[in-house]
Design a protein around this motif. Sequence first.
Motif, mmCIF file in Angstrom:
data_model
loop_
_atom_site.group_PDB
_atom_site.id
_atom_site.type_symbol
_atom_site.label_atom_id
_atom_site.label_comp_id
_atom_site.label_asym_id
_atom_site.label_seq_id
_atom_site.Cartn_x
_atom_site.Cartn_y
_atom_site.Cartn_z
ATOM 1 N N ASP A 225 18.770 -5.521 -1.697
ATOM 2 C CA ASP A 225 18.475 -4.856 -0.431
ATOM 3 C C ASP A 225 18.169 -3.381 -0.642
ATOM 4 N N HIS A 226 17.211 -2.878 0.126
ATOM 5 C CA HIS A 226 17.024 -1.435 0.243
ATOM 6 C C HIS A 226 18.002 -0.941 1.303
ATOM 7 N N VAL A 227 18.977 -0.144 0.907
ATOM 8 C CA VAL A 227 20.014 0.319 1.835
ATOM 9 C C VAL A 227 19.371 0.989 3.041
ATOM 10 N N VAL A 228 18.469 1.920 2.801
ATOM 11 C CA VAL A 228 17.588 2.409 3.860
ATOM 12 C C VAL A 228 16.307 1.591 3.735
ATOM 13 N N ALA A 229 16.044 0.754 4.722
ATOM 14 C CA ALA A 229 14.905 -0.159 4.658
ATOM 15 C C ALA A 229 13.589 0.607 4.513
ATOM 16 N N LEU A 230 12.653 0.021 3.802
ATOM 17 C CA LEU A 230 11.400 0.721 3.519
ATOM 18 C C LEU A 230 10.636 1.087 4.786
ATOM 19 N N LYS A 231 10.594 0.190 5.753
ATOM 20 C CA LYS A 231 9.880 0.541 6.982
ATOM 21 C C LYS A 231 10.607 1.656 7.727
ATOM 22 N N ALA A 232 11.955 1.660 7.685
ATOM 23 C CA ALA A 232 12.717 2.746 8.304
ATOM 24 C C ALA A 232 12.458 4.064 7.577
ATOM 25 N N ILE A 233 12.268 3.989 6.266
ATOM 26 C CA ILE A 233 11.889 5.186 5.500
ATOM 27 C C ILE A 233 10.523 5.688 5.970
ATOM 28 N N TRP A 234 9.579 4.764 6.100
ATOM 29 C CA TRP A 234 8.216 5.119 6.497
ATOM 30 C C TRP A 234 8.191 5.833 7.841
ATOM 31 N N SER B 70 2.660 9.413 -3.007
ATOM 32 C CA SER B 70 2.685 7.994 -3.375
ATOM 33 C C SER B 70 3.706 7.735 -4.485
ATOM 34 N N SER B 71 3.846 8.673 -5.409
ATOM 35 C CA SER B 71 4.823 8.485 -6.491
ATOM 36 C C SER B 71 6.253 8.583 -5.961
ATOM 37 N N GLU B 72 6.502 9.469 -5.000
ATOM 38 C CA GLU B 72 7.830 9.558 -4.398
ATOM 39 C C GLU B 72 8.173 8.290 -3.633
ATOM 40 N N ARG B 73 7.203 7.731 -2.931
ATOM 41 C CA ARG B 73 7.457 6.490 -2.197
ATOM 42 C C ARG B 73 7.717 5.338 -3.166
ATOM 43 N N ARG C 151 0.829 -1.214 0.000
ATOM 44 C CA ARG C 151 0.000 0.000 0.000
ATOM 45 C C ARG C 151 0.859 1.258 0.000
ATOM 46 N N ASP C 152 1.937 1.259 0.779
ATOM 47 C CA ASP C 152 2.696 2.482 1.000
ATOM 48 C C ASP C 152 3.794 2.714 -0.040
ATOM 49 N N PHE C 153 4.325 1.628 -0.646
ATOM 50 C CA PHE C 153 5.433 1.789 -1.586
ATOM 51 C C PHE C 153 5.169 1.171 -2.952
ATOM 52 N N GLY C 154 3.939 0.736 -3.184
ATOM 53 C CA GLY C 154 3.583 0.215 -4.489
ATOM 54 C C GLY C 154 3.932 -1.257 -4.638
#
Length: 237
Positions: free
Chosen positions: A142-151, A160-163, A77-80
């Motif tokens: 790997d996402h270097v900065v993890a998606l949940k840490a980004i959130w 939504s497009s930036e995420r 939902r948050d990152f597509g």
Amino acid sequence: MIKRTLKRHSRRYLRKLRALVVAAIIAAAVGAWYQYDRQPAAPAPADAIERIHSALDTLESLPVRPAELGSDYDRTRDFGPRWTDNNATRLGHNGCRTDDDVIREQVLDAVMEDRCTVVSGTVNDPYSGQSYPFERSAVQVDHVVALKAIWTTGGRYLSSSERRDIANDEHNLIVVNASDNMSKGNKDFSQWRPSNAAYVCIYGANQIEVKSRYNLWVTPDEEAALRDHLTDCLGAS
């Protein structure tokens, strides 16, 4: 009377025991963090010194705030959709999944099954410091900065497009062994670093660059860990 007295003492004992258990858990967690954070920094690679200086300068401009924790995070939902080609990054809209794009560009001597899919080659894994033959089941992107840490550090306020873009941005993606990626999970720099000491400062610089690129903040622990470790890298050079 005797029974009531025994029950009262029993309840007191249980309360004290619970308090001791909680204190031991907290002490162990703090001790583990402290021991981890105190690991000596390896010298910065000569070709990365300027980048690390720049990252430290950028770090000073990042907001420092606690993470906004909660149960409202949802990856799709948050990152597509995972690895969607529908994004505005350099790798978007080329007919290939983003993870296939990153693998194709980062695996050495890649042999292709089709224009998107790598079937063999050599992985230079920066997290472990090892090189090994490419096997798709043994590596992850790997996402270097993890998606949940980004959130939790400002990502929820992006469009939504930036995420979707940050989830598919090559600057935040790296091919590594599956074990390290799963071990890292959603941890930030204060909680997890690669075992390859020679890469840790580059990894930290990369995290700062991504956070700056998308106007995210750093937590107090994260800021201290990044500042101290990158400074130590330069001091050891």
